[in-house]
Design a protein around this motif. Sequence first.
Motif, PDB file in Angstrom:
ATOM      1  N   ILE B 103       0.847  -1.200   0.000  1.00  0.00           N
ATOM      2  CA  ILE B 103       0.000   0.000   0.000  1.00  0.00           C
ATOM      3  C   ILE B 103       0.884   1.251   0.000  1.00  0.00           C
ATOM      4  N   ASP B 104       1.942   1.206   0.799  1.00  0.00           N
ATOM      5  CA  ASP B 104       2.865   2.330   0.883  1.00  0.00           C
ATOM      6  C   ASP B 104       3.497   2.632  -0.479  1.00  0.00           C
ATOM      7  N   ARG B 105       3.871   1.584  -1.195  1.00  0.00           N
ATOM      8  CA  ARG B 105       4.447   1.773  -2.538  1.00  0.00           C
ATOM      9  C   ARG B 105       3.418   2.380  -3.483  1.00  0.00           C
ATOM     10  N   ALA B 106       2.185   1.888  -3.408  1.00  0.00           N
ATOM     11  CA  ALA B 106       1.128   2.436  -4.271  1.00  0.00           C
ATOM     12  C   ALA B 106       0.925   3.923  -3.983  1.00  0.00           C
ATOM     13  N   CYS B 107       0.992   4.292  -2.703  1.00  0.00           N
ATOM     14  CA  CYS B 107       0.855   5.704  -2.327  1.00  0.00           C
ATOM     15  C   CYS B 107       1.975   6.528  -2.956  1.00  0.00           C
ATOM     16  N   ALA B 108       3.188   6.000  -2.912  1.00  0.00           N
ATOM     17  CA  ALA B 108       4.333   6.734  -3.453  1.00  0.00           C
ATOM     18  C   ALA B 108       4.168   6.953  -4.961  1.00  0.00           C
ATOM     19  N   ILE B 109       3.648   5.947  -5.646  1.00  0.00           N
ATOM     20  CA  ILE B 109       3.423   6.070  -7.093  1.00  0.00           C
ATOM     21  C   ILE B 109       2.375   7.143  -7.379  1.00  0.00           C
ATOM     22  N   LEU B 110       1.293   7.133  -6.598  1.00  0.00           N
ATOM     23  CA  LEU B 110       0.249   8.143  -6.792  1.00  0.00           C
ATOM     24  C   LEU B 110       0.794   9.553  -6.508  1.00  0.00           C
ATOM     25  N   GLU B 111       1.620   9.660  -5.472  1.00  0.00           N
ATOM     26  CA  GLU B 111       2.195  10.958  -5.123  1.00  0.00           C
ATOM     27  C   GLU B 111       3.068  11.485  -6.269  1.00  0.00           C
ATOM     28  N   ARG B 112       3.846  10.591  -6.859  1.00  0.00           N
ATOM     29  CA  ARG B 112       4.718  11.021  -7.970  1.00  0.00           C
ATOM     30  C   ARG B 112       3.900  11.537  -9.146  1.00  0.00           C
ATOM     31  N   ARG B 113       2.665  11.032  -9.264  1.00  0.00           N
ATOM     32  CA  ARG B 113       1.784  11.495 -10.345  1.00  0.00           C
ATOM     33  C   ARG B 113       0.948  12.698  -9.912  1.00  0.00           C
ATOM     34  N   GLY B 114       1.273  13.245  -8.753  1.00  0.00           N
ATOM     35  CA  GLY B 114       0.616  14.476  -8.337  1.00  0.00           C
ATOM     36  C   GLY B 114      -0.562  14.318  -7.388  1.00  0.00           C
ATOM     37  N   ALA B 115      -0.868  13.098  -7.013  1.00  0.00           N
ATOM     38  CA  ALA B 115      -2.007  12.906  -6.103  1.00  0.00           C
ATOM     39  C   ALA B 115      -1.648  13.380  -4.692  1.00  0.00           C
ATOM     40  N   ARG B 116      -2.558  14.111  -4.069  1.00  0.00           N
ATOM     41  CA  ARG B 116      -2.364  14.557  -2.687  1.00  0.00           C
ATOM     42  C   ARG B 116      -3.561  14.180  -1.811  1.00  0.00           C
ATOM     43  N   ASN B 117      -4.679  13.927  -2.465  1.00  0.00           N
ATOM     44  CA  ASN B 117      -5.910  13.595  -1.721  1.00  0.00           C
ATOM     45  C   ASN B 117      -6.451  12.272  -2.258  1.00  0.00           C
ATOM     46  N   TYR B 118      -6.168  11.204  -1.543  1.00  0.00           N
ATOM     47  CA  TYR B 118      -6.521   9.885  -2.070  1.00  0.00           C
ATOM     48  C   TYR B 118      -6.553   8.855  -0.938  1.00  0.00           C
ATOM     49  N   VAL B 119      -7.193   7.728  -1.213  1.00  0.00           N
ATOM     50  CA  VAL B 119      -7.083   6.568  -0.324  1.00  0.00           C
ATOM     51  C   VAL B 119      -6.675   5.354  -1.146  1.00  0.00           C
ATOM     52  N   VAL B 120      -5.896   4.496  -0.510  1.00  0.00           N
ATOM     53  CA  VAL B 120      -5.611   3.176  -1.058  1.00  0.00           C
ATOM     54  C   VAL B 120      -6.068   2.182  -0.001  1.00  0.00           C
TER      55      VAL B 120
END
Lengths: 156, 252
Positions: B103-120
């Motif tokens: 989950i932590d890795r998925a968060c990092a990938i989303l962050e790199r794509r600009g996501a700041r408001n999300y849930v995994v």
Amino acid sequence: MKRAITAVVATVAGVLWLVTFRVTPHARPVASAPANQPPPAQDPVADAPAPAATPRPTPANRPADGTFTGPTIPTRYGDVQVRIAVSGGRLADVSVLRMPDDRARSAEITQYVTPVLRSEAIQAQSARIDVISGATLTSEAYAESLDAALRQDHLG
Amino acid sequence: MRETRDVMGMPVTIDVRDPGVPPAALADAYADLRRVDERFSTYRPDSEVCRIDRGELRPEDASPDLRLVLDLCEHYRRATRGWFAARIGGRLDPSGLVKGWAIDRACAILERRGARNYVVCAGGDVAARGHSGAGEPWRVGIRHPVERGMVARIVLATDLAVATSGTYEKGGHVLDPGTGRPAVDVLSVTVVGSDIVEADVHATAALAMGRPGLELIEDLDGYEGYAIFPDLRATWTSGFDALCDLTAVAGA
């Protein structure tokens, strides 16, 4: 900050949603009447109106008040059995009669688990939940015994 | 932008509320989860975990990711005084840590794509970042262990992880590392805090400990816990209420 407090989760109308657990075919639920009330005139398993505690109209299959003991479900680690108490047509208490591990009934923790049962479940739909933590209940000895006790009282 | 896919043998939901994030961000995150599964699954005979378990691969010859996970498992085994263990009864099963780590890795990938408001959310473990709407925290329900469609509590999460381990979890039991037997005297333990791996591992450890498990969480700085027992009573740590929407408690 000190110690945990407590309460309870039990209850409720939502119990109607519980179901679909396998019940061992050979085990027969045992009903027991509450000590402070006359026993029901009929076997609670029968599909008859429950002895109503209040005069207000209730569905014909409203659960009977009382305590209902689920069957003993054997597991490779030991037996599991629960007893439920139903009050006002709602699941009011669950007691664990048998668990493979004695810690389940340890008296040590009663100091921070209040004995008062309080309805605390929340309808996920009405509470605007974005996401849920936790997984669905699978068929386990605990669920089987609980489910059998609930079915016995038309709650399941 | 919300999507649920079956990955790692469980439903994984990703919900991104930032308008500018491309759909490819979700695809990238899911692709990474699949790669993690291929490497760490205990159900795939060709995974590195299974090959190490069978003695065909030495841990020191494994991939950097696998060695990192084994190191993390060892770290948490010590941190939980042995209540979290990746090896029980001689079998290697780091799943209790891998889910949070994935989950932590998925968060990092989303962050790199600009996501700041999300849930995994993977198999009931949730990482919630930012907000669900304007200034609104994410509302994370803790599933009621026996009543379908009900939740026991609602955690208001902003930059918080919520991990639940349960004897009711699909896919097997949490085992007591000391005895190798399933933990049975607690139905579920939820741990809330900033880090999903920390929360996930401690939820697993506290469940294995049984009744006294919440004391482990009480002693863990920055983390709170909530446990439900087979008699459907619950107990929680001293700071847990402050994280919840208490107005949503029915019948209170």
